[in-house]
Design a protein around this motif. Structure first.
Motif, mmCIF file in Angstrom:
data_model
loop_
_atom_site.group_PDB
_atom_site.id
_atom_site.type_symbol
_atom_site.label_atom_id
_atom_site.label_comp_id
_atom_site.label_asym_id
_atom_site.label_seq_id
_atom_site.Cartn_x
_atom_site.Cartn_y
_atom_site.Cartn_z
ATOM 1 N N ARG A 199 0.842 -1.192 0.000
ATOM 2 C CA ARG A 199 0.000 0.000 0.000
ATOM 3 C C ARG A 199 0.880 1.247 0.000
ATOM 4 O O ARG A 199 1.815 1.351 0.783
ATOM 5 N N GLU A 200 0.544 2.178 -0.898
ATOM 6 C CA GLU A 200 1.307 3.404 -1.049
ATOM 7 C C GLU A 200 0.479 4.584 -0.551
ATOM 8 O O GLU A 200 -0.727 4.677 -0.813
ATOM 9 N N LEU A 201 1.132 5.485 0.137
ATOM 10 C CA LEU A 201 0.472 6.608 0.798
ATOM 11 C C LEU A 201 0.658 7.883 -0.012
ATOM 12 O O LEU A 201 1.755 8.169 -0.491
ATOM 13 N N SER A 202 -0.418 8.637 -0.156
ATOM 14 C CA SER A 202 -0.329 9.896 -0.897
ATOM 15 C C SER A 202 -1.359 10.881 -0.360
ATOM 16 O O SER A 202 -2.363 10.494 0.246
ATOM 17 N N LEU A 203 -1.103 12.168 -0.602
ATOM 18 C CA LEU A 203 -2.016 13.240 -0.219
ATOM 19 C C LEU A 203 -2.803 13.634 -1.459
ATOM 20 O O LEU A 203 -2.226 14.085 -2.453
ATOM 21 N N GLN A 204 -4.152 13.445 -1.431
ATOM 22 C CA GLN A 204 -4.969 13.632 -2.616
ATOM 23 C C GLN A 204 -6.119 14.599 -2.350
ATOM 24 O O GLN A 204 -6.577 14.751 -1.212
ATOM 25 N N GLN A 205 -6.583 15.216 -3.434
ATOM 26 C CA GLN A 205 -7.757 16.063 -3.370
ATOM 27 C C GLN A 205 -8.990 15.188 -3.601
ATOM 28 O O GLN A 205 -9.119 14.537 -4.629
ATOM 29 N N ARG A 231 -6.965 14.952 1.528
ATOM 30 C CA ARG A 231 -6.920 13.878 2.517
ATOM 31 C C ARG A 231 -5.810 12.892 2.166
ATOM 32 O O ARG A 231 -5.423 12.754 1.002
ATOM 33 N N TRP A 232 -5.327 12.223 3.216
ATOM 34 C CA TRP A 232 -4.345 11.165 3.022
ATOM 35 C C TRP A 232 -5.078 9.904 2.581
ATOM 36 O O TRP A 232 -6.087 9.504 3.169
ATOM 37 N N VAL A 233 -4.542 9.243 1.529
ATOM 38 C CA VAL A 233 -5.193 8.083 0.932
ATOM 39 C C VAL A 233 -4.165 6.963 0.760
ATOM 40 O O VAL A 233 -3.041 7.197 0.305
ATOM 41 N N SER A 234 -4.566 5.731 1.115
ATOM 42 C CA SER A 234 -3.723 4.547 0.952
ATOM 43 C C SER A 234 -4.253 3.723 -0.209
ATOM 44 O O SER A 234 -5.430 3.350 -0.232
ATOM 45 N N THR A 235 -3.367 3.424 -1.177
ATOM 46 C CA THR A 235 -3.753 2.693 -2.381
ATOM 47 C C THR A 235 -2.796 1.528 -2.604
ATOM 48 O O THR A 235 -1.580 1.708 -2.528
ATOM 49 N N PRO A 236 -3.294 0.307 -2.890
ATOM 50 C CA PRO A 236 -2.392 -0.815 -3.153
ATOM 51 C C PRO A 236 -1.771 -0.714 -4.540
ATOM 52 O O PRO A 236 -2.394 -0.210 -5.484
#
Length: 739
Positions: A559-565, A571-576
């Motif tokens: 899972r990769e973490l990024s700051l998204q609109q 918000r901070w979002v975790s995506t595999p």
């Protein structure tokens, strides 16, 4: 990993040559020199009669592909009320989750969620089903396989755990078990009944279990955000108090009809219904910092119900010779509903926000499969078969704020997901000589997942071809010693949640508590594995073994973490995502024996069990030294003993389960740490007679706190989240009776 292939093949070939030579050099057994003669002078054929299934240790010993079997003796030993407590004591098996006694996913070889394949009667359980929630009273035996075999899916990078439910042929008495588990003064009663019977050609076993679980938990969290210049932008203490009551009903009948022709028809449904009502009170204490707290106090009420019905059946048709056709069929139905209402208040006690969340999920599946097996000349046992499965999921998830506004774009929309799986396999178990056996197999498996949602249609298709080679070498002159080796191909497919999940919104969203979404472009992780082991058998049920393994993994999912609109702002979002290559390896030691079988008569009636595992792993592209596979500890160990008193009908036992602290660099920006886990369980068993016994057990005697730290360093900000979860002792009293 490619360099191991010729080495492994050379070792297997050399062992086969030695075995064949040793077979030629061995003297002919006396029974072969002087066969028994009848009155007419002709040789009388010798027939070996076996009264039932081989013992657990004998089945393990004779299996060509390594398999460990744990039957009713292990299942009944500690009087556990859930299967997770039994599994955690098995060699190389751990239970995920921070708190002992609170369940978690089942793991082998320290690998994280999804790497261990867990089967129910050889089939994958329905989505959302919690395997460790099964009562041990409903299980006949547990099979643990380190390497995959063609007959089962090869989605088993860490290994496979196959849960075999109660079988009728071994049950003779009506069994009733009643008990109560006490934790923090809260009572959780349970009762289970097993009723066997036979009417004509019909043999049946009816098993059922009812329990009520009452639990209370506390969680303390410290959240802190610090800029690179040392300025603290957020400093919070969050104290959560949760409590809940769960009611669970399990019903597992089994029916077997034997036809006059010798054919057998078996059917075993599994019904589980659970209902839980819980509450949560949260207090947020804001210290220094410039970020305003989302709330000061909050309360939440939630209600969850789930019902799963799964049917397993097979028809065994005998053909000419010893050939047979085993046709399987099954279905699954799942229904789960969850709703929660959360109120958040400011410092003056005024309502600042309200969140209403509902989730309705429906799952349907059908499957069929079959296996044709036939012994061939020269010690071959050939088998080939197929598996087909279709599943359908419908999910509606609604998340609204106090004004009735949706929290994400798909809120209230239906999500549908369809999965189609097809597989074909072939395998040959070849007893080359009495000392040398080989298992050769291959399996092709394809999976297609598609979904329809308001954001559009997405689909994911993958297929994996898995060649498999297992070998066992029984050392001549050492009847109780043998060597094992395996070279296999396995994989881990993305689950439906990782592919097409609706967003999961995190309250108090931050880098350490991000939202979670799916990724329809995920590829399966592929692993090439080498396993080896030396086994020395002791007495009737003892063994000393040492083994090791290597797994090379491609397309690793992280899972990769990024700051998204997003719809709710930034918000901070975790995506595999697939990030590359990794490798793990380890050694595994096991010793179990009865002291009397080693020391002879007069020795104490002491049973001893122990196992120890050491793991190493590394992920390419992430700096060390802690660039391990996610959630994998460096070591695990179990120690257990049982002592049976001779003058009185009393047995005392204890077990110790240990996992050290874990520190994993999960990405370039994130480090996750969890505290050590020490679990001591003890029990006493008093047998009034051959039919009634009383068991008293204490679980999690040490009651260590579970702590963890999540650190993210990104975008000029370092975020810390430190959690503390107290754990609690559990005292269980059970009365077990046979009629």
């Amino acid at each position: 990993m490619s360099k191991f292939v010729p080495i492994a093949l050379a070792m297997l070939g050399a062992a086969g040559a030695v075995s064949a030579q040793s077979q030629d050099q061995q003297p002919t057994p006396p029974s072969a020199e002087k066969p028994a003669l009848g009155p007419d002078g002709k040789v009388v054929p010798q027939v070996l009669v076996n009264g039932g299934r081989p013992s657990d240790m004998e089945e393990r010993r004779m299996s060509t592909a390594g398999k460990q079997v744990y039957g009713r003796e292990e299942l009944d030993r500690n009087g556990d009320t859930n299967l997770g407590d039994v599994l955690k004591r098995l060699p190389g098996v751990t239970i995920g989750g921070g708190r002992p006694g609170r369940g978690g996913d089942v793991r082998m070889r320290g690998l994280g969620s999804g790497y261990t394949q867990v089967l129910l009667n050889g089939e994958r359980p329905p989505a959302g089903f919690s395997m460790e929630s099964i009562s041990p009273d409903q299980v006949e035996r547990i099979e643990v396989m380190r390497g995959p075999i063609a007959e089962h899916s090869t989605r088993a990078i860490a290994g496979t755990i196959n849960i075999i439910l109660r079988e009728g042929y071994q049950q003779r008495d009506i069994q009733v078990k009643t008990g109560d588990t006490i934790e923090q003064g809260r009572h959780s009663p349970n009762v289970s009944v097993t009723l066997p019977g036979k009417t004509g050609n019909l043999t049946y076993t009816i098993s059922g279990m009812l329990n009520i679980t009452r639990q209370h938990d506390s969680t303390f969290t410290h959240n802190e955000d610090v800029r690179d210049d040392g300025f603290i932008t957020k400093d919070q203490e969050v104290h959560d108090e949760s409590s809940g009551t769960s009611k669970n009903v399990h019903f597992t009948p089994r029916f077997s009809w034997k036809f006059d022709s010798g054919d057998t028809l078996n059917f075993q449904p599994f019904l589980m219904h659970s209902s839980r009502h819980g509450g949560l009170n949260s207090l947020l204490d804001q210290g220094t910092g410039i970020i305003a707290p989302e709330y000061v106090t909050a309360d939440q009420q939630s209600h969850n119900t789930s019902t799963f019905l799964r049917g397993f059946g097979n028809w065994v048709h005998k053909l000419q010779g010893a050939a047979k056709l085993d046709v399987k069929f099954g279905f699954g139905l799942g229904k789960s509903d969850a709703d929660s209402l959360r109120n958040q208040y400011d410092a003056n006690g005024n309502l600042s926000d309200r969140f209403t969340d509902t989730d309705k999920t429906r799952d349907h599946s059908v499957n069929t499969g079959g296996k044709y097996s036939s012994p061939l000349g020269g010690g071959h046992l050939l088998a080939a078969g197929w598996d087909l499965e279709a599943s359908h999921r419908e999910q509606t998830k609604v998340s609204l704020d106090k004004n009735g506004n949706p929290q994400f774009s798909d809120s209230g929309d239906n999500l549908t997901a369809d999965t189609r799986r097809a597989a074909v396999f072939a395998q040959d178990e070849w007893d080359i000589t009495p000392q040398w056996g080989v298992y050769m197999g291959a399996r092709w498996e394809g999976i297609r997942t598609s979904s329809d949602r308001s954001a559009g249609k997405v689909s994911n298709t993958s297929s994996v071809f898995s060649p498999l080679l297992h070998a066992v070498y029984r050392i001549p002159g050492f009847q109780k010693d043998q060597l094992r080796a395996s070279l296999t191909r396995s994989y881990k497919s993305p689950n439906v949640q990782d592919l097409i999940a609706l967003p999961f919104l995190s309250r108090l969203n931050s880098a350490t508590r991000p939202d979670r979404i799916g990724n329809p472009d995920l590829k399966p992780e592929l692993a090439t594995g080498l396993d080896f082991a030396y086994e020395h058998y002791l007495g009737r049920s003892g063994i000393v073994s040492i083994g090791g393994f290597v797994r090379d993994i491609d397309n690793l999912i992280r899972r990769e973490l990024s700051l998204q609109q997003t719809d709710l702002g930034q918000r901070w979002v975790s995506t595999p995502g697939n990030i590359g290559h990794a490798r793990t390896k380890g050694i595994e030691l096991e010793a179990k024996f009865q002291l009397a079988e080693i020391m002879g008569e007069g020795a104490p009636n002491l049973d001893f069990r122990s196992n120890y595992s050491r793991f190493w792993s590394s992920v390419d592209g992430i700096p060390g030294p802690d660039n391990r596979l996610d959630q994998q500890p460096k070591q695990t160990a179990n120690l257990g003993m049982d002592y049976r008193f001779k003058p009185i009908p009393l047995t005392l036992g204890a077990s110790y389960n240990w996992t050290p602290a874990i520190r994993v660099q999960t990405s370039l920006t994130q480090v996750v740490e969890t505290s050590r886990k020490r679990v001591v369980d003890m029990y006493g068993l008093w047998k009034f007679d051959g039919r009634t016994q009383l068991r008293v057990s204490v679980a999690n005697l040490l009651a260590d706190d579970a702590t963890g730290t999540n650190t993210v360093d990104a975008n000029g900000l370092t975020s810390y989240a430190t959690t503390l979860n107290p754990t609690y002792r559990q005292v269980t009293i059970r009365l077990e009776t046979k009629f």
